[in-house]
Design an enzyme around this catalytic site. Structure first.
Site, mmCIF file in Angstrom:
data_model
loop_
_atom_site.group_PDB
_atom_site.id
_atom_site.type_symbol
_atom_site.label_atom_id
_atom_site.label_comp_id
_atom_site.label_asym_id
_atom_site.label_seq_id
_atom_site.Cartn_x
_atom_site.Cartn_y
_atom_site.Cartn_z
ATOM 1 C CB CYS A 8 -0.966 -0.014 1.543
ATOM 2 S SG CYS A 8 -2.542 1.523 0.947
ATOM 3 N N GLY B 11 -3.534 -4.089 -13.332
ATOM 4 C CA GLY B 11 -3.051 -3.263 -13.618
ATOM 5 C C GLY B 11 -3.697 -2.627 -14.794
#
Ligand SMILES: Cc1cc2nc3c(=O)[nH]c(=O)nc-3n(C[C@H](O)[C@H](O)[C@H](O)COP(=O)(O)O)c2cc1C
Length: 309
Positions: A131, A242
């Site tokens: 993260c 992605g």
């Protein structure tokens, strides 16, 4: 043609290779009135932590060309509340549930994973080691900590462990290998890219934390390169994540070596995009007369000197 979209991912049988990406699909059951969740290959929940978290201050999202920035900061209800309500609803859907877990130290990860292991209905745990929106550095930039987390969690878990890595690493293939050697059952490549945007009406950053993670179509070629490089080096399966917005994107990632893919920002544009992605993979396979989707995994690399290219 009798198409077979099923894949086996880290020992888990998925009816198709398309999952929802963490944090872009709520806890995973909220969209049930909008799309048929049983059609998904799998659902990856929003990341949960040992204790509840409020996340970062607003504004937490900003649009950019071809994508978006976010700085949610792991807002979540905490694992104890998660297992009481969302998990119960999720396990009724009939689609494999991957629970995403983050922590701030080894103990956080291990404790959370132990609580999840005591529950029914979890197919896999995705460890968010990446993260970008926290004050501390990302976990996977700290190799000793990364190895300790994977080893510790593996010891505490009978459920397969998938390590979600950051693309902001000098050599993502090398990191994937390290994670494999530490015992991970699979890798997710990858999380968002640190980025920023400035509002020229106020001369201020568009995000409260100035920088955030960039996602969406604009990152697809960057993450595709990560998957291609890692596939050549590792044996465990890759879950690509992605910028996947269409079936064509998904097929590209599978040709580069992904065994499965997850749709993130595209679900925020329209929840139907994930269903359209599954349908489009089917059409592409039909057009090219390929019966089994698993036959395209790593196809780009087949036939070269090295068996993985
Ligand atoms: C609003 C938002 C929230 C996200 N929250 C999480 C999260 O809680 N855990 C996580 O591992 N990734 C999170 N991500 C990252 C996505 O799962 C994904 O890795 C990333 O967005 C790249 O995929 P995409 O381009 O398809 O969105 C979040 C992304 C967005 C846009």
């Amino acid at each position: 043609m009798n198409l077979d979209l099923s894949v086996s991912f880290a020992g888990i049988k998925l009816k198709n290779p398309v999952l929802s990406a963490s944090g872009t699909f709520g806890y995973g059951y909220e969209l049930a009135d909008l799309i048929p969740l049983q059609r998904l290959g799998g659902i990856i929940t929003k990341t949960i932590t040992l204790e509840p978290r409020a996340g970062n201050p607003q504004p937490r999202i900003a649009e950019v060309c071809g994508g978006m920035l976010n700085t949610i900061g792991l807002q979540n209800i905490g694992v104890k509340t998660f297992v009481e309500e969302p998990l119960e609803k999720l396990s009724k859907i009939g689609t494999p549930i991957f629970v995403s877990v983050a922590g701030f130290c080894l103990k956080d990860y291990v404790e959370t994973v132990k609580i999840l292991n005591a529950q029914k209905g979890i197919a896999a745990i995705e460890l968010n080691l990446s993260c970008p929106n926290l004050k501390k550095q990302i976990v996977c930039a700290d190799l000793p900590l990364t190895k300790a987390v994977i080893k510790g969690v593996k010891k505490a878990s009978k459920i397969p462990i998938i390590a979600k890595l950051s693309p902001m690493i000098t050599d993502i293939a090398e990191l994937s290998l390290i994670v494999q050697n530490a015992g991970a059952d699979a890798v997710t490549l990858a999380n968002t890219y640190p980025a920023m945007a400035i509002d020229i009406k106020t001369f201020k950053p568009k995000l409260s934390t100035v920088k955030g993670g960039m996602s969406g179509a604009c990152i697809k070629p960057l993450t595709l390169r990560c998957v291609y490089d890692a596939y050549k080096k590792i044996r465990i399966p890759i879950l690509a994540c992605g910028g996947i917005t269409t079936g064509e994107d998904a097929v590209e990632f599978m040709l580069a070596g992904a065994s499965a893919v997850s749709v993130g920002t595209a679900s925020l544009i329209s929840p139907e995009n994930i269903i359209k992605t599954i349908d489009a993979i089917e059409e592409i396979l039909e057009n090219y007369k390929i019966r089994k989707v698993k036959d395209i995994v790593g196809r780009l690399c087949k036939g070269k000197d090295n068996d993985r290219c």
